[in-house]
Design a protein around this motif. Structure first.
Motif, PDB file in Angstrom:
ATOM      1  N   THR A  18       1.086  -0.911  -0.062  1.00  0.00           N
ATOM      2  CA  THR A  18       0.277   0.062  -0.039  1.00  0.00           C
ATOM      3  C   THR A  18       0.474   1.250  -0.384  1.00  0.00           C
ATOM      4  OG1 THR A  18      -0.362  -0.227   2.510  1.00  0.00           O
ATOM      5  CG2 THR A  18      -1.281  -0.801   1.149  1.00  0.00           C
ATOM      6  N   HIS A  19       2.005   1.203   1.153  1.00  0.00           N
ATOM      7  CA  HIS A  19       2.834   2.261   0.852  1.00  0.00           C
ATOM      8  C   HIS A  19       3.871   2.007   1.550  1.00  0.00           C
ATOM      9  CE1 HIS A  19       0.576   2.548   5.375  1.00  0.00           C
ATOM     10  NE2 HIS A  19       2.197   3.373   5.607  1.00  0.00           N
ATOM     11  N   ALA A  20       4.997   2.656   1.371  1.00  0.00           N
ATOM     12  CA  ALA A  20       6.788   2.601   1.717  1.00  0.00           C
ATOM     13  C   ALA A  20       7.184   2.723   2.817  1.00  0.00           C
ATOM     14  CB  ALA A  20       7.318   3.484   1.197  1.00  0.00           C
ATOM     15  N   ASP A  21       6.098   2.852   4.051  1.00  0.00           N
ATOM     16  CA  ASP A  21       6.333   2.771   5.796  1.00  0.00           C
ATOM     17  C   ASP A  21       7.099   1.879   5.957  1.00  0.00           C
ATOM     18  OD1 ASP A  21       5.515   5.177   5.841  1.00  0.00           O
ATOM     19  OD2 ASP A  21       3.684   5.164   6.774  1.00  0.00           O
ATOM     20  N   PRO A  42       3.794   4.134  -8.629  1.00  0.00           N
ATOM     21  CA  PRO A  42       5.476   4.608  -8.658  1.00  0.00           C
ATOM     22  C   PRO A  42       5.820   4.991  -8.128  1.00  0.00           C
ATOM     23  CG  PRO A  42       3.589   5.716 -10.460  1.00  0.00           C
ATOM     24  CD  PRO A  42       2.879   4.307  -8.800  1.00  0.00           C
ATOM     25  N   LEU A  43       4.928   6.022  -6.860  1.00  0.00           N
ATOM     26  CA  LEU A  43       5.741   7.280  -5.801  1.00  0.00           C
ATOM     27  C   LEU A  43       6.546   6.244  -4.537  1.00  0.00           C
ATOM     28  CD1 LEU A  43       6.410   9.783  -6.317  1.00  0.00           C
ATOM     29  CD2 LEU A  43       3.832   9.957  -4.804  1.00  0.00           C
ATOM     30  N   ALA A  57      14.668   2.352   0.259  1.00  0.00           N
ATOM     31  CA  ALA A  57      14.085   2.026   1.451  1.00  0.00           C
ATOM     32  C   ALA A  57      13.980   3.121   2.203  1.00  0.00           C
ATOM     33  CB  ALA A  57      15.329   1.301   2.294  1.00  0.00           C
ATOM     34  N   ARG A  58      13.531   4.547   1.324  1.00  0.00           N
ATOM     35  CA  ARG A  58      13.017   5.655   2.489  1.00  0.00           C
ATOM     36  C   ARG A  58      11.331   5.332   2.206  1.00  0.00           C
ATOM     37  NH1 ARG A  58      11.833   9.029  -1.597  1.00  0.00           N
ATOM     38  NH2 ARG A  58      12.197   8.116  -3.910  1.00  0.00           N
ATOM     39  N   GLU A  59      11.118   6.461   3.384  1.00  0.00           N
ATOM     40  CA  GLU A  59       9.100   6.304   3.364  1.00  0.00           C
ATOM     41  C   GLU A  59       9.305   7.894   2.329  1.00  0.00           C
ATOM     42  OE1 GLU A  59       8.612   7.206   7.260  1.00  0.00           O
ATOM     43  OE2 GLU A  59       8.618   4.793   7.126  1.00  0.00           O
ATOM     44  N   THR A  60       7.823   8.355   1.736  1.00  0.00           N
ATOM     45  CA  THR A  60       7.886   8.568   0.891  1.00  0.00           C
ATOM     46  C   THR A  60       7.182  10.598   1.458  1.00  0.00           C
ATOM     47  OG1 THR A  60       5.124   8.201   0.845  1.00  0.00           O
ATOM     48  CG2 THR A  60       6.739   7.739  -1.185  1.00  0.00           C
ATOM     49  N   ARG A  61       7.216  10.592   2.519  1.00  0.00           N
ATOM     50  CA  ARG A  61       6.936  11.997   3.004  1.00  0.00           C
ATOM     51  C   ARG A  61       7.801  12.199   4.385  1.00  0.00           C
ATOM     52  NH1 ARG A  61       5.758   8.378   6.266  1.00  0.00           N
ATOM     53  NH2 ARG A  61       2.961   7.895   6.662  1.00  0.00           N
ATOM     54  N   ARG A 111      17.438  -1.119   8.525  1.00  0.00           N
ATOM     55  CA  ARG A 111      17.256  -2.408   8.724  1.00  0.00           C
ATOM     56  C   ARG A 111      15.870  -3.185   7.458  1.00  0.00           C
ATOM     57  NH1 ARG A 111      15.030  -3.182  14.258  1.00  0.00           N
ATOM     58  NH2 ARG A 111      14.240  -5.173  13.170  1.00  0.00           N
ATOM     59  N   VAL A 112      15.969  -2.064   7.064  1.00  0.00           N
ATOM     60  CA  VAL A 112      14.844  -2.376   6.293  1.00  0.00           C
ATOM     61  C   VAL A 112      14.978  -2.619   4.249  1.00  0.00           C
ATOM     62  CG1 VAL A 112      12.862  -1.866   4.692  1.00  0.00           C
ATOM     63  CG2 VAL A 112      13.576  -0.768   6.534  1.00  0.00           C
ATOM     64  N   THR A 113      15.336  -3.334   4.113  1.00  0.00           N
ATOM     65  CA  THR A 113      16.133  -4.046   2.753  1.00  0.00           C
ATOM     66  C   THR A 113      15.159  -2.980   1.731  1.00  0.00           C
ATOM     67  OG1 THR A 113      16.638  -6.278   3.381  1.00  0.00           O
ATOM     68  CG2 THR A 113      16.919  -6.013   1.498  1.00  0.00           C
ATOM     69  N   PRO A 114      15.822  -2.477   0.796  1.00  0.00           N
ATOM     70  CA  PRO A 114      15.283  -1.718  -0.289  1.00  0.00           C
ATOM     71  C   PRO A 114      14.775  -3.466  -1.430  1.00  0.00           C
ATOM     72  CG  PRO A 114      18.179  -1.078  -0.375  1.00  0.00           C
ATOM     73  CD  PRO A 114      16.744  -2.239   0.690  1.00  0.00           C
ATOM     74  N   VAL A 115      14.063  -3.028  -1.836  1.00  0.00           N
ATOM     75  CA  VAL A 115      12.888  -3.528  -2.764  1.00  0.00           C
ATOM     76  C   VAL A 115      12.280  -2.762  -4.076  1.00  0.00           C
ATOM     77  CG1 VAL A 115      10.948  -3.764  -1.411  1.00  0.00           C
ATOM     78  CG2 VAL A 115      10.973  -5.145  -3.237  1.00  0.00           C
ATOM     79  N   ALA A 116      12.497  -3.436  -4.840  1.00  0.00           N
ATOM     80  CA  ALA A 116      12.480  -2.215  -6.329  1.00  0.00           C
ATOM     81  C   ALA A 116      10.745  -2.906  -6.635  1.00  0.00           C
ATOM     82  CB  ALA A 116      13.236  -2.526  -6.855  1.00  0.00           C
ATOM     83  N   PRO A 117       9.775  -2.459  -6.721  1.00  0.00           N
ATOM     84  CA  PRO A 117       8.663  -3.008  -7.055  1.00  0.00           C
ATOM     85  C   PRO A 117       8.322  -4.072  -9.028  1.00  0.00           C
ATOM     86  CG  PRO A 117       7.831  -1.126  -6.311  1.00  0.00           C
ATOM     87  CD  PRO A 117       9.011  -1.518  -6.849  1.00  0.00           C
ATOM     88  N   ASP A 118       8.064  -5.114  -8.875  1.00  0.00           N
ATOM     89  CA  ASP A 118       8.853  -5.647 -10.086  1.00  0.00           C
ATOM     90  C   ASP A 118       6.925  -4.821 -11.383  1.00  0.00           C
ATOM     91  OD1 ASP A 118      10.193  -7.982  -9.834  1.00  0.00           O
ATOM     92  OD2 ASP A 118       8.443  -8.399  -7.870  1.00  0.00           O
ATOM     93  N   THR A 119       6.266  -4.667 -10.307  1.00  0.00           N
ATOM     94  CA  THR A 119       5.096  -3.989 -11.550  1.00  0.00           C
ATOM     95  C   THR A 119       4.821  -2.586 -10.785  1.00  0.00           C
ATOM     96  OG1 THR A 119       4.714  -6.847 -11.863  1.00  0.00           O
ATOM     97  CG2 THR A 119       2.636  -4.589 -11.837  1.00  0.00           C
ATOM     98  N   ALA A 120       4.632  -2.100 -11.573  1.00  0.00           N
ATOM     99  CA  ALA A 120       3.941  -0.584 -11.291  1.00  0.00           C
ATOM    100  C   ALA A 120       2.019   0.205 -11.495  1.00  0.00           C
ATOM    101  CB  ALA A 120       4.613   0.747 -11.539  1.00  0.00           C
ATOM    102  N   VAL A 121       1.549   0.185 -10.255  1.00  0.00           N
ATOM    103  CA  VAL A 121       0.207   0.346 -10.844  1.00  0.00           C
ATOM    104  C   VAL A 121      -0.060   1.716 -10.546  1.00  0.00           C
ATOM    105  CG1 VAL A 121      -0.425  -2.647 -10.528  1.00  0.00           C
ATOM    106  CG2 VAL A 121      -0.577  -0.488  -8.193  1.00  0.00           C
ATOM    107  N   ASN A 122      -1.562   1.850 -10.894  1.00  0.00           N
ATOM    108  CA  ASN A 122      -1.875   3.431 -11.010  1.00  0.00           C
ATOM    109  C   ASN A 122      -3.212   3.410 -11.188  1.00  0.00           C
ATOM    110  OD1 ASN A 122       0.498   5.157 -11.912  1.00  0.00           O
ATOM    111  ND2 ASN A 122       0.295   3.959 -13.589  1.00  0.00           N
TER     112      ASN A 122
END
Ligand SMILES: [Zn+2]
Length: 220
Positions: free
Chosen positions: A62-65, A87-88, A96-100, A122-133
């Motif tokens: 749902t979000h990057a927290d 995407p955002l 591995a950061r938050e958006t706000r 301690r959060v491992t970066p994870v690049a999504p495989d699929t971006a949804v809008n």
């Protein structure tokens, strides 16, 4: 016998924030992945349901927290599932950061940011495989409609299963003892947007709302 919330939908016990699994004949979708190391509880719970790690098809974020993405990288590695996000939030997850920024008053901010940096280490970066809008429809275990629900974070996404009447609202809505409230307070990026996102989701008439924190909220 493990009791579902509605047929095929479960909350994984012991995971913060709430992590849900959607099970069907074709496999399993996971919504949000908890704090770092939560993949262990998620995989253990799936085993109790008689599902192998390889049954997981999608990990919907749902979000990057950190309490929603912390377990995502390890869960993907263990299952081979694709990670899906907006995407955002996805861009932030990749780093591995938050958006706000959390809007705390001056004196508290420094200490909070220091603690936050430590925790996020301690959060491992994870690049999504699929971006949804907004408006996308995902065909996984169930039909899921993607809703851009900004406010808590700018790129927050909710996932609505119209055939089940289930709304996975992440932190766009909070459940307090069975009552709902739009995201508010210091960890909310924009409270006006949060209110608008809340109303928009309620107009979908979900039967049950599953939020990122708190218990399920039944609307009927
Ligand atoms: Zn959050």
């Amino acid at each position: 016998m493990i009791q579902p919330i509605v047929a095929g939908v479960y909350r994984v016990p012991g995971v913060v924030a709430n992590c849900y699994v959607l099970t069907g004949t074709d496999g399993v979708d996971v919504i949000d992945a908890g704090l770092p190391y939560s993949h262990r509880q998620i995989l253990a719970f799936l085993r109790r349901l008689g599902r192998e790690p390889g049954a997981v098809r999608q990990i919907l974020i749902t979000h990057a927290d950190r309490d929603h993405v912390g377990g995502a990288a390890a869960l993907r590695a263990a299952t081979g599932a694709r990670v899906v996000a907006g995407p955002l939030e996805g861009a932030a997850m990749s780093e591995a950061r938050e958006t706000r920024r959390i809007g705390l008053p001056g004196p508290m901010r420094g200490a909070f940011e220091a603690a936050s940096t430590l925790l996020f280490a301690r959060v491992t970066p994870v690049a999504p495989d699929t971006a949804v809008n907004d408006g996308d429809e995902l065909i996984g275990v169930a039909r899921l409609r993607v809703l851009h629900t900004p406010g808590h974070t700018p790129g927050h996404m909710s996932y609505f299963a119209p055939d089940l009447g289930v709304l996975f609202a992440g932190d766009s809505l909070r459940s307090f003892g069975g009552r709902l409230r739009a995201s508010f307070g210091a960890n909310t990026d924009n409270e006006v947007q949060a209110q608008e996102s809340a109303w928009r989701q309620l107009t979908l008439n979900p039967e049950v709302i599953l939020a990122g924190h708190g218990t399920p909220v039944w609307t009927k």
